[in-house]
Design an enzyme around this catalytic site. Structure first.
Site, PDB file in Angstrom:
ATOM      1  N   GLY A   1      31.977  32.171  30.941  1.00  0.00           N
ATOM      2  CA  GLY A   1      32.366  33.143  31.975  1.00  0.00           C
ATOM      3  C   GLY A   1      32.775  34.453  31.330  1.00  0.00           C
ATOM      4  N   LEU A   2      32.998  35.432  32.176  1.00  0.00           N
ATOM      5  CA  LEU A   2      33.360  36.779  31.724  1.00  0.00           C
ATOM      6  C   LEU A   2      34.686  36.788  30.960  1.00  0.00           C
ATOM      7  CD1 LEU A   2      32.552  38.722  35.038  1.00  0.00           C
ATOM      8  CD2 LEU A   2      31.160  38.706  32.944  1.00  0.00           C
ATOM      9  N   SER A   3      34.910  37.875  30.259  1.00  0.00           N
ATOM     10  CA  SER A   3      36.207  38.093  29.611  1.00  0.00           C
ATOM     11  C   SER A   3      37.285  38.116  30.702  1.00  0.00           C
ATOM     12  CB  SER A   3      36.165  39.431  28.872  1.00  0.00           C
ATOM     13  OG  SER A   3      37.382  39.674  28.202  1.00  0.00           O
TER      14      SER A   3
ATOM     15  N   SER B   1      30.086  33.181  25.768  1.00  0.00           N
ATOM     16  CA  SER B   1      28.735  32.594  25.601  1.00  0.00           C
ATOM     17  C   SER B   1      27.795  33.079  26.710  1.00  0.00           C
ATOM     18  CB  SER B   1      28.806  31.064  25.532  1.00  0.00           C
ATOM     19  OG  SER B   1      29.580  30.493  26.560  1.00  0.00           O
TER      20      SER B   1
END
Lengths: 224, 224
Positions: free
Chosen positions: A59-61, A133
């Site tokens: 997932g996103l930061s 990732s």
């Protein structure tokens, strides 16, 4: 009477010391017995009473990956199951400290983490990885490293607006200002999984709800 | 009579099915409880009842490293202690498959293995590594990665004549014929440890003796 007692106590202490000495001279390893032969994966699971697995958060930061990963590790270990988080903290400063953020280095980063997660899985540990990732192909390569039913891809599906508002390290701000190049979701792609084992709504669910949903997944698949 | 029995049996089955359904609707994760907070190394050891460590075997090719490492792993796992061998079989074909045998690649090979062994140690696993690891500086770097009392360097001190006579993979023969360059002990250096925690005489001791001596070392240092 007291004299007799003291003499007796002295003899007891002397005897105990002699026994202790005798015991300390006895190699502890003599008490360990084992059957020669090959150690199969089944025998490992049987003896250690634990299955290995890989829980791969993506997932996103600031989407909540590390937070849920750490809470999951805590819940598992408190219940006697060996689990270990692999994240930027212990990987980017150690194993992968000689890698940058170019596409090739990102791919090598995930490849190495996948190989380590596989070693953990084979060692009857539940590896819990928390990395952005962003590339589907990289994650699929890791999936292919692992036996069926031992790899669980978990998407932290948090809207980018929420992630950007959280921005605990000020990275989104820097990315918007052009100070960080190739920032996932802003100036670099994020390829969401097509068929993840689980989708967490970390923007609206509580941390406990998210954690319990992963535990439930592991239970349903016979890992715990 | 039979009719009544069947009716009764039917009701029992129906009731059991309802209970099963009720149970399967109850998330198993509801039974798992944990305390929020940071998971310390001490809490991990306490909950999992196991300490992590790194047993680092070093020695010439065919000196007995892998054989003792596998036997040690077997003895530990059979006694409920989680241990895992890292050797050429699972490292050179996985994590380090993009490395060759140049001095730089050998150093990077050992560095990565050291970092993985450290992760295992932090995960309360006894990592048992079996690599020639010919350079003292490389091994010392690994020692420095680990906390005091958790790194055990074990030299398989087998005379090169014995190793060469064993030569299970025909490597010494090829090295003598010049078919393999930079072969440790023949055409490349082996730097023996100056202060290893243990020296095994794998040329004369039995496999069981060597294994028990490592177990005794771990026992004396409070690892098992």
């Amino acid at each position: 009477m007291i004299k007799t007692f003291l003499a007796l106590a002295g003899k007891i202490v002397e005897k105990r010391d002699k026994e202790n000495l005798k015991m300390s001279q006895q190699p502890v390893s003599k008490n360990i017995h084992w059957h020669h032969g090959k150690l199969t994966a089944e025998a490992r699971e049987d003896k250690l009473k634990q299955k290995g697995a890989v829980i791969w958060f993506t997932g996103l930061s600031a989407s909540g990956k590390s937070t849920v990963a750490r809470e999951l590790e805590l819940a598992l270990v408190e219940n006697g199951k060996n689990a270990a988080v692999l994240d930027g903290d212990n990987i980017r400063h150690g194993l992968n400290k000689n890698l940058g953020f170019s596409p090739e280095d990102r791919t090598e980063n995930i490849r190495r983490i996948g190989e380590v997660a596989k070693l953990f899985c084979e060692t009857n540990v539940i590896a819990v990885t928390a990395f952005i990732s962003p590339y589907r192909a990289d994650r699929d390569l890791v999936r292919q490293l692992l036996p069926a039913g031992r790899f669980f891809e978990v998407l932290c599906d948090t809207p980018i607006e929420v992630c950007e508002q959280r921005d605990p390290k000020g990275l989104y701000k820097k990315a918007r200002a052009g100070e960080i190049k190739d920032f996932t979701g802003i100036s670099a792609p994020y390829e969401a999984p097509l068929n993840p084992e689980l989708v967490l709504k970390c923007g609206t669910e509580t941390l406990e709800e998210s954690t319990r949903r992963v535990l439930q997944l592991l239970s349903e698949h016979g890992i715990i």
